[in-house]
Motif scaffolding. Structure first.
Motif, short mmCIF file in Angstrom:
data_model
loop_
_atom_site.label_atom_id
_atom_site.label_comp_id
_atom_site.label_asym_id
_atom_site.label_seq_id
_atom_site.Cartn_x
_atom_site.Cartn_y
_atom_site.Cartn_z
N TRP A 239 -8.17 10.34 -9.23
CA TRP A 239 -8.35 9.06 -9.16
C TRP A 239 -7.09 8.09 -9.22
N ARG A 240 -6.08 8.59 -10.23
CA ARG A 240 -5.11 7.73 -10.28
C ARG A 240 -3.88 8.10 -9.33
N LEU A 241 -3.93 9.11 -8.93
CA LEU A 241 -3.11 9.43 -7.47
C LEU A 241 -3.65 8.59 -6.51
N ALA A 242 -4.98 8.73 -6.16
CA ALA A 242 -5.53 7.96 -5.03
C ALA A 242 -5.43 6.80 -4.94
N SER A 243 -5.45 6.03 -6.12
CA SER A 243 -5.29 4.80 -6.24
C SER A 243 -3.81 4.12 -6.09
N ILE A 244 -2.81 5.09 -6.38
CA ILE A 244 -1.26 4.81 -5.95
C ILE A 244 -1.05 4.78 -4.56
N GLU A 245 -1.81 5.84 -3.80
CA GLU A 245 -1.71 5.72 -2.41
C GLU A 245 -2.43 4.71 -1.85
N LEU A 246 -3.53 4.31 -2.34
CA LEU A 246 -4.24 3.00 -1.83
C LEU A 246 -3.45 1.86 -1.85
N CYS A 247 -2.79 1.73 -2.97
CA CYS A 247 -1.86 0.17 -3.08
C CYS A 247 -0.80 0.49 -2.34
N GLN A 248 -0.11 1.65 -2.10
CA GLN A 248 0.89 1.68 -1.22
C GLN A 248 0.42 1.37 0.22
N ALA A 249 -0.60 1.90 0.67
CA ALA A 249 -0.98 1.88 2.06
C ALA A 249 -1.56 0.15 2.49
N LEU A 250 -2.23 -0.18 1.23
CA LEU A 250 -2.43 -1.70 1.41
C LEU A 250 -1.37 -2.52 1.50
N SER A 251 -0.37 -2.30 0.80
CA SER A 251 0.87 -3.24 0.92
C SER A 251 1.59 -2.86 2.36
N ALA A 252 1.74 -1.79 2.64
CA ALA A 252 2.00 -1.59 3.98
C ALA A 252 1.32 -2.35 5.27
N GLU A 253 -0.05 -2.28 4.95
CA GLU A 253 -0.81 -2.90 5.91
C GLU A 253 -0.70 -4.27 5.86
#
Length: 238
Positions: free
Chosen positions: A62-76
């Motif tokens: 979950w922690r790793l997925a949350s990091i990816e989510l924040c990175q993807a959201l920032s890029a979008e």
């Protein structure tokens, strides 16, 4: 008898030295963990196996997925998309351990609902720190009007730093954990060596009440030592 005891002690010392010599070092363990971050997580390629993972591994996923989510959201968001559309696309781009738990978030982002509440409700008790921080950022952005992209990028940076710290602590604890397992196995090795020297340790341990009491006490103390070491390591990793 003294000579036999000296042989046993020497054999145990030699086995301990060989274990420590051939066991993984802290640097080797840390290198393995750092290189493992670039490989595809096991829970992504084997989704059926994920349900049998330990709570610690589930929280890590979950922690790793949350990091990816924040990175993807920032890029979008940096690409100029609206917050709702950016979050929907970011969630779709990340492989979460439990995709069904993210459906309320996608629905709230798509329909203009309370995204912060959906993030909080979807965050698991362990490993959901990233979703909870993202919910706080979303709430601040909606209430105060602050830039969501900058807040999300700061959260992503914080989560990455926390993850790096956990990996460093885990690498530092690899040595003590290995030593604890070795010490826990030494009594069994001692019994095997005593049996090889024709001392018949099992006759004493299983054939008399004092011996059986010593056996039960030793097993309990050994198990308590392993449990206590594991608990201290878990606390140190946070």
């Amino acid at each position: 008898m003294v000579t036999d005891a000296a042989v046993v002690v020497a054999a145990l010392s030699t086995a301990s030295a060989l274990w420590l010599w051939t066991g993984p070092t802290t640097a080797t363990t840390r290198l393995a963990k750092l290189t493992a971050d670039h490989r595809e997580p096991r829970w992504r390629s084997l989704p059926g196996l994920f349900t049998r993972q330990s709570p610690g591994r589930r929280a890590q996923a979950w922690r790793l997925a949350s990091i990816e989510l924040c990175q993807a959201l920032s890029a979008e968001l940096s690409a100029g998309r609206t917050p709702g559309e950016a979050l929907t696309r970011a969630v779709a781009a990340v492989d979460f351990p439990d995709p069904a738990a993210l459906r309320p978030i996608v629905a709230a982002a798509r329909d203009g609902g309370d995204v912060a509440a959906a993030l909080l409700a979807s965050a698991p008790p362990q490993g959901g720190e990233g979703l909870r921080q993202l919910a706080a950022c979303w709430d601040v952005s909606v209430t105060v009007g602050a830039g969501l992209a900058a807040l999300v990028e700061r959260v992503a940076s914080t989560l990455r730093a926390a993850q790096a710290h956990r990996q460093d602590v885990a690498a530092q604890l690899a040595g003590p954990r290995t030593t604890a397992r070795m010490l826990a196995a030494l009594p069994a090795l001692g019994l095997l060596m005593a049996a090889a020297l024709n001392m018949h340790p099992l006759d004493f341990l299983l054939g008399s009440l004092p011996g059986f009491a010593c056996l039960v006490t030793g097993i309990i103390l050994d198990a308590c030592g392993l449990w206590w070491t594991s608990r201290m390591a878990a606390r140190a990793q946070g």
